[in-house]
Write a protein that holds these residues in place. Structure first.
Motif, PDB file in Angstrom:
ATOM      1  N   ASP A 103       2.144   5.956  -7.437  1.00 29.52           N
ATOM      2  CA  ASP A 103       1.127   6.848  -8.016  1.00 29.52           C
ATOM      3  C   ASP A 103       1.589   8.300  -8.026  1.00 29.52           C
ATOM      4  O   ASP A 103       1.160   9.091  -8.857  1.00 29.52           O
ATOM      5  CB  ASP A 103      -0.198   6.738  -7.237  1.00 29.52           C
ATOM      6  CG  ASP A 103      -0.893   5.400  -7.509  1.00 29.52           C
ATOM      7  OD1 ASP A 103      -0.472   4.699  -8.463  1.00 29.52           O
ATOM      8  OD2 ASP A 103      -1.829   5.048  -6.748  1.00 29.52           O
ATOM      9  N   ALA A 104       2.442   8.652  -7.077  1.00 28.49           N
ATOM     10  CA  ALA A 104       2.945  10.029  -7.017  1.00 28.49           C
ATOM     11  C   ALA A 104       4.265  10.163  -7.773  1.00 28.49           C
ATOM     12  O   ALA A 104       4.915  11.215  -7.718  1.00 28.49           O
ATOM     13  CB  ALA A 104       3.126  10.448  -5.569  1.00 28.49           C
ATOM     14  N   LYS A 140       0.827  -1.202   0.000  1.00 29.75           N
ATOM     15  CA  LYS A 140       0.000   0.000   0.000  1.00 29.75           C
ATOM     16  C   LYS A 140       0.874   1.270   0.000  1.00 29.75           C
ATOM     17  O   LYS A 140       0.616   2.230  -0.712  1.00 29.75           O
ATOM     18  CB  LYS A 140      -0.865  -0.037   1.262  1.00 29.75           C
ATOM     19  CG  LYS A 140      -2.112   0.774   1.218  1.00 29.75           C
ATOM     20  CD  LYS A 140      -3.005   0.332   2.388  1.00 29.75           C
ATOM     21  CE  LYS A 140      -4.180   1.235   2.549  1.00 29.75           C
ATOM     22  NZ  LYS A 140      -5.085   0.762   3.606  1.00 29.75           N
ATOM     23  N   MET A 141       1.915   1.217   0.796  1.00 30.99           N
ATOM     24  CA  MET A 141       2.828   2.363   0.873  1.00 30.99           C
ATOM     25  C   MET A 141       3.534   2.571  -0.466  1.00 30.99           C
ATOM     26  O   MET A 141       3.620   3.694  -0.984  1.00 30.99           O
ATOM     27  CB  MET A 141       3.848   2.101   1.978  1.00 30.99           C
ATOM     28  CG  MET A 141       4.889   3.175   2.155  1.00 30.99           C
ATOM     29  SD  MET A 141       6.072   2.613   3.417  1.00 30.99           S
ATOM     30  CE  MET A 141       7.021   4.110   3.670  1.00 30.99           C
ATOM     31  N   GLU A 200      -2.392  10.062   3.177  1.00 29.82           N
ATOM     32  CA  GLU A 200      -3.707  10.069   2.552  1.00 29.82           C
ATOM     33  C   GLU A 200      -4.167   8.636   2.280  1.00 29.82           C
ATOM     34  O   GLU A 200      -5.310   8.271   2.549  1.00 29.82           O
ATOM     35  CB  GLU A 200      -3.593  10.836   1.238  1.00 29.82           C
ATOM     36  CG  GLU A 200      -4.873  11.408   0.714  1.00 29.82           C
ATOM     37  CD  GLU A 200      -4.591  12.162  -0.584  1.00 29.82           C
ATOM     38  OE1 GLU A 200      -3.717  13.052  -0.577  1.00 29.82           O
ATOM     39  OE2 GLU A 200      -5.207  11.819  -1.586  1.00 29.82           O
ATOM     40  N   ARG A 201      -3.260   7.831   1.789  1.00 32.78           N
ATOM     41  CA  ARG A 201      -3.600   6.452   1.437  1.00 32.78           C
ATOM     42  C   ARG A 201      -4.045   5.659   2.670  1.00 32.78           C
ATOM     43  O   ARG A 201      -4.961   4.865   2.626  1.00 32.78           O
ATOM     44  CB  ARG A 201      -2.373   5.784   0.788  1.00 32.78           C
ATOM     45  CG  ARG A 201      -2.635   4.467   0.126  1.00 32.78           C
ATOM     46  CD  ARG A 201      -3.582   4.583  -1.060  1.00 32.78           C
ATOM     47  NE  ARG A 201      -3.200   5.574  -2.052  1.00 32.78           N
ATOM     48  CZ  ARG A 201      -2.850   5.275  -3.305  1.00 32.78           C
ATOM     49  NH1 ARG A 201      -2.801   4.035  -3.694  1.00 32.78           N
ATOM     50  NH2 ARG A 201      -2.552   6.245  -4.148  1.00 32.78           N
ATOM     51  N   PHE A 202      -3.390   5.895   3.784  1.00 28.89           N
ATOM     52  CA  PHE A 202      -3.709   5.094   4.966  1.00 28.89           C
ATOM     53  C   PHE A 202      -4.830   5.694   5.815  1.00 28.89           C
ATOM     54  O   PHE A 202      -5.535   4.975   6.493  1.00 28.89           O
ATOM     55  CB  PHE A 202      -2.471   4.918   5.852  1.00 28.89           C
ATOM     56  CG  PHE A 202      -1.538   3.856   5.346  1.00 28.89           C
ATOM     57  CD1 PHE A 202      -1.775   2.517   5.642  1.00 28.89           C
ATOM     58  CD2 PHE A 202      -0.445   4.188   4.566  1.00 28.89           C
ATOM     59  CE1 PHE A 202      -0.921   1.533   5.180  1.00 28.89           C
ATOM     60  CE2 PHE A 202       0.422   3.204   4.101  1.00 28.89           C
ATOM     61  CZ  PHE A 202       0.179   1.877   4.396  1.00 28.89           C
ATOM     62  N   ARG A 253       5.974  15.585   0.061  1.00 31.44           N
ATOM     63  CA  ARG A 253       4.920  15.042  -0.788  1.00 31.44           C
ATOM     64  C   ARG A 253       4.712  13.560  -0.483  1.00 31.44           C
ATOM     65  O   ARG A 253       3.579  13.077  -0.427  1.00 31.44           O
ATOM     66  CB  ARG A 253       5.328  15.231  -2.261  1.00 31.44           C
ATOM     67  CG  ARG A 253       4.199  15.306  -3.248  1.00 31.44           C
ATOM     68  CD  ARG A 253       4.661  15.996  -4.528  1.00 31.44           C
ATOM     69  NE  ARG A 253       5.854  15.388  -5.105  1.00 31.44           N
ATOM     70  CZ  ARG A 253       5.840  14.361  -5.970  1.00 31.44           C
ATOM     71  NH1 ARG A 253       4.688  13.841  -6.343  1.00 31.44           N
ATOM     72  NH2 ARG A 253       6.969  13.875  -6.452  1.00 31.44           N
ATOM     73  N   ALA A 254       5.796  12.854  -0.247  1.00 35.38           N
ATOM     74  CA  ALA A 254       5.687  11.423   0.061  1.00 35.38           C
ATOM     75  C   ALA A 254       4.882  11.208   1.348  1.00 35.38           C
ATOM     76  O   ALA A 254       3.981  10.368   1.392  1.00 35.38           O
ATOM     77  CB  ALA A 254       7.080  10.805   0.195  1.00 35.38           C
TER      78      ALA A 254
END
Ligand code: ASP
Ligand code: MG
Length: 407
Positions: free
Chosen positions: A365-366, A358-359, A398-400, A391-392
């Protein structure tokens, strides 16, 4: 009736209004029937100012005299707070570290607490006094004052909580608790209700400095529950304790550390013993190495990369200079300072596969390139370009946290 230790950092006692704010928190706790021991840091930037004053007089002042000077900062805030509490009409006594029973090692400037003798504090509690103790200091076997190292007041508070068998140890600061990411930088960063000692230690070492690491280690060792909270807003903070089910949180936080540099030794012969040689040389020179990566051997050689803090980069390069590399049979040593380490920390990842994927997907994606990866039971770290670091953190957070991550 409980025994409560309350520690207030430098910003919480910075001026008269803040002192009375703290006096209000303390006396309200006391008025509810609790015994209260307060630990204070020096006001605001006092410690930095004292260090600057010392430098004006003597660049190389002895550590003993530095401690003699720096302990004065906490003496001022402790007495001033006691005066504020007196003014509110409550019984109070302020104590220096040695009066409160803090016996330390002899290492001026970075003393370890050996024990806290409880007799004097017990006497004052029996007299129904609120006690205000100077943080960050004690006395060594030469009867000299010592300091515990920068940020040491947290550790003083935990040591008192352990020695006096306190029911609760509250660490008041200028943030409301521990967040899932730096709230000044990441929108939707959430305050955690609870976090385990181990997660807190990882986050602290990753630059999310809310609590001094030694204090968390000591709290873990003695099983002292900590609450980190703000002296300004009076909202419940974050509890730091032994791992519990933590509301089934997969991860607790995303943190970044910009104090990293990568060193690579290129073309090391692919033979046993060379990694041992390199890292024992670094260890013998007190250089702490973090992430280590060794490439797959090819044509009889391999590359070994690792990270060190910026302050250790120069000594590392001096130790592993090209002549040394050639002596090892390697080609050359290169380094990169413009990198950062971004990590997710969470006790829950042990039992949830897919955290790493997921990470990495969020980074992909970025369009952020991963240079090195390291994992532990409760942490996944990636090394990336420093320019991408903020940004990372945002995209991973955001994802988590922005979707329905918790289950
Ligand atoms: N006053 C000391 C310092 O600034 C100790 C502390 O704040 O905990 O490092
Ligand atoms: Mg301070």
């Amino acid at each position: 009736m409980a025994l409560i230790v309350q520690k207030f950092g430098g910003s919480s006692v910075a001026n008269k209004d803040r002192l009375f704010n703290v006096a209000d928190i303390v006396t309200r706790t006391y008025a509810k029937g609790n015994k209260v021991i307060v630990v204070v840091s020096a006001q605001g930037d006092t410690t930095d100012d004292l260090i600057a004053k010392a430098k004006e007089v003597n660049e190389d002042a002895s550590k003993r005299e530095m401690d003699m000077l720096l302990t004065a900062g906490e003496q001022m805030s402790a007495s001033l707070l006691a005066m504020a509490i007196e003014k509110l009409g409550y019984p109070v006594v302020s104590l220096l570290g040695w009066q409160a029973g803090f016996v330390t090692s002899t290492a001026y400037g970075s003393a370890r607490i050996k024990r806290v003798e409880p007799d004097r504090m017990q006497k004052e509690l029996d007299k129904k006094n609120i006690i205000v103790v100077t943080g960050f200091q004690g006395i060594n076997r030469y009867d000299d004052m010592t300091t515990l190292g920068r940020g040491g007041s947290d550790t003083s508070a935990v040591a008192i909580a352990a020695a006096m068998h306190a029911d609760l140890c509250q660490i008041y600061t200028d943030v409301e608790g521990v967040y899932t990411a730096d709230p000044r930088k990441v929108k939707n960063a959430q305050k955690l209700e609870a976090i385990s000692y181990d997660e807190m230690l990882e986050l602290a070492s990753l630059g999310a400095q809310v609590l001094n690491n030694r204090s968390v280690e000591m709290a873990k060792k003695y099983g002292i529950e900590l609450e980190v909270l703000s002296s300004m807003t009076r909202k419940p903070g974050t509890i730091v304790k032994e791992a519990v089910k933590m509301e089934e949180m997969l991860i607790s936080g995303v943190a970044k550390d910009e104090d990293v540099a990568r060193v690579s030794i290129i073309g090391v012969p692919d033979r046993p013993g060379l990694a041992f040689k390199i890292f024992s040389k670094l260890a013998a020179n007190n250089i702490n190495v973090d992430i280590i990566l060794q490439s797959v051997g090819r044509n009889g050689t391999k590359d070994i990369s690792f990270t060190v803090s910026h302050s250790n980069l120069k000594p590392t390069i001096e130790l592993l200079n090209t002549p040394y590399a050639e002596q090892l049979g390697a080609n050359t040593v290169v380094y990169d300072e413009n990198i950062a380490k971004v990590s997710v920390v969470g006790a829950g990842m042990e039992s949830h596969p897919g955290t790493a994927a997921k990470m990495f997907e969020a980074l992909f994606d970025a369009n952020i390139n991963i240079r090195m990866i390291s994992t532990s039971e409760i942490k996944i770290s990636v090394l990336i370009d420093r320019a991408d670091a903020d940004r990372a953190v945002s995209v991973i957070h955001e994802r988590f946290f922005d979707k329905t991550q918790q289950h």
